[in-house]
Design a protein around this motif. Sequence first.
Motif, mmCIF file in Angstrom:
data_model
loop_
_atom_site.group_PDB
_atom_site.id
_atom_site.type_symbol
_atom_site.label_atom_id
_atom_site.label_comp_id
_atom_site.label_asym_id
_atom_site.label_seq_id
_atom_site.Cartn_x
_atom_site.Cartn_y
_atom_site.Cartn_z
ATOM 1 N N PHE A 71 0.819 -1.217 0.000
ATOM 2 C CA PHE A 71 0.000 0.000 0.000
ATOM 3 C C PHE A 71 0.850 1.264 0.000
ATOM 4 O O PHE A 71 0.402 2.320 0.441
ATOM 5 C CB PHE A 71 -0.936 0.001 1.213
ATOM 6 N N GLN A 72 2.070 1.162 -0.520
ATOM 7 C CA GLN A 72 2.955 2.320 -0.516
ATOM 8 C C GLN A 72 2.409 3.469 -1.352
ATOM 9 O O GLN A 72 2.760 4.632 -1.116
ATOM 10 C CB GLN A 72 4.338 1.911 -1.020
ATOM 11 N N ARG A 73 1.563 3.174 -2.341
ATOM 12 C CA ARG A 73 0.982 4.226 -3.181
ATOM 13 C C ARG A 73 -0.430 4.602 -2.730
ATOM 14 O O ARG A 73 -1.132 5.335 -3.428
ATOM 15 C CB ARG A 73 0.965 3.785 -4.644
ATOM 16 N N GLY A 74 -0.840 4.097 -1.597
ATOM 17 C CA GLY A 74 -2.170 4.408 -1.090
ATOM 18 C C GLY A 74 -3.248 3.591 -1.781
ATOM 19 O O GLY A 74 -2.969 2.753 -2.644
ATOM 20 N N LEU A 75 -4.478 3.835 -1.414
ATOM 21 C CA LEU A 75 -5.594 3.089 -1.993
ATOM 22 C C LEU A 75 -5.857 3.470 -3.439
ATOM 23 O O LEU A 75 -6.352 2.656 -4.219
ATOM 24 C CB LEU A 75 -6.866 3.320 -1.159
ATOM 25 N N THR A 76 -5.514 4.705 -3.815
ATOM 26 C CA THR A 76 -5.791 5.131 -5.191
ATOM 27 C C THR A 76 -4.909 4.381 -6.190
ATOM 28 O O THR A 76 -5.290 4.190 -7.341
ATOM 29 C CB THR A 76 -5.553 6.646 -5.347
ATOM 30 N N GLY A 77 -3.726 3.967 -5.753
ATOM 31 C CA GLY A 77 -2.842 3.232 -6.644
ATOM 32 C C GLY A 77 -2.923 1.729 -6.461
ATOM 33 O O GLY A 77 -2.060 0.998 -6.963
#
Length: 383
Positions: A71-77
């Motif tokens: 989840f390093q790029r968050g939920l959007t990624g």
Amino acid sequence: MAVDQNISSRINLMRILLIAGIVFVHVPYDQQTSPFNGANGLFDWLRVFLGDSFFRIGVPCLSAISGYLLFQRGLTGFDYRKVVSSKLRTVLAPFLLWNLGLFALVLLVQRFGIGIGYFPDLWQAPTREVLSLGFALEGFPVNLPLYFLRDLLVCILLSPILALLVQRSPKLTCGLLFAIAVIPDVTIGIVLKKSILFSFTFGACLALHRIDAKALDRHAVAGLGLTLAAAAVLSIGLYRYGPDFPFWLDLARNTLSIVGAVGFWLLSALLIRTRAGQKLAATGSLSFWIFCGHYPVLVVLWMIWNRAGGDPALYPYFYIGAVLVTFTVLAISNRVAASRTPGLYRMLTGSRGTKPSIQPAGVPAASQAAPVPQGAVIGQQRR
């Protein structure tokens, strides 16, 4: 949110260090050579410190790294379909290749009466147990440490739910899963090792809430010192009461295996500044190779030791020799496989290649007792 180069290098360094530590966790022993007998004094205490205290931090720490990177790029990624498709190649495929490969080999040699008592008796086991040994459906696989890959895949499949929970109620979610993970004799059925579910979720929580992973670096020396001191004190209690630990001691051991991950992370902040640390961080897929291959090598060495009539009084020499031989064999075989059979090597390492990667693949003994056949190998229990 991208992972900066320092964190990337530290993650790769952590993987090789933690997986090297897991080798110490799985060095086999029997009733006569148990460290809890105290026959070798300080050496036996050191075995308890390494195998039952300090390096038990490995699996939870690796789980947290996997959750963080996912989840390093968050939920959007986060693309669930692509993630699952990728993990079938990088987690499930290596698990099946390594575990079923060992399963087939054990099945073959046990046909001739070899390896019984060191590995589960596949010819006599019920069908349900055989399926678990092959695929880890309900219990530990025949290549014992690979339960981590099985549990990691379960966490990845549950990742959208876990992410939603820690996004909305991080304290409640992490607090509940932490309590489940550390309290002895509490089972949840979904994973084989409870600390993996908590640590993976906690790593995801750190990434989703963008917690600064380097916030405690200025306290690296103190944090590492506290971790080592806690592990040393814990090992004194384990050495005194083992192998059957009272509730409070089991609780302390489970707690340190999770909380101690902070100490290892701070250790990486110190080591990555050194030339040796940077070289270790550049070893790439060697860590995954060691993780998947160390257990069968150790058991074969244990079989040879017993077949040669190894004297229990000389066990310290076996312990040290087994660790050195295992690292040597796996380092050489990793290099040979990567150069001679690159296609097979990519499948066995989940397409990790030889260069360092920060993909959330994860790799690295269990708070719950693993099923070990009665007889020679009891050194895998309580891992």
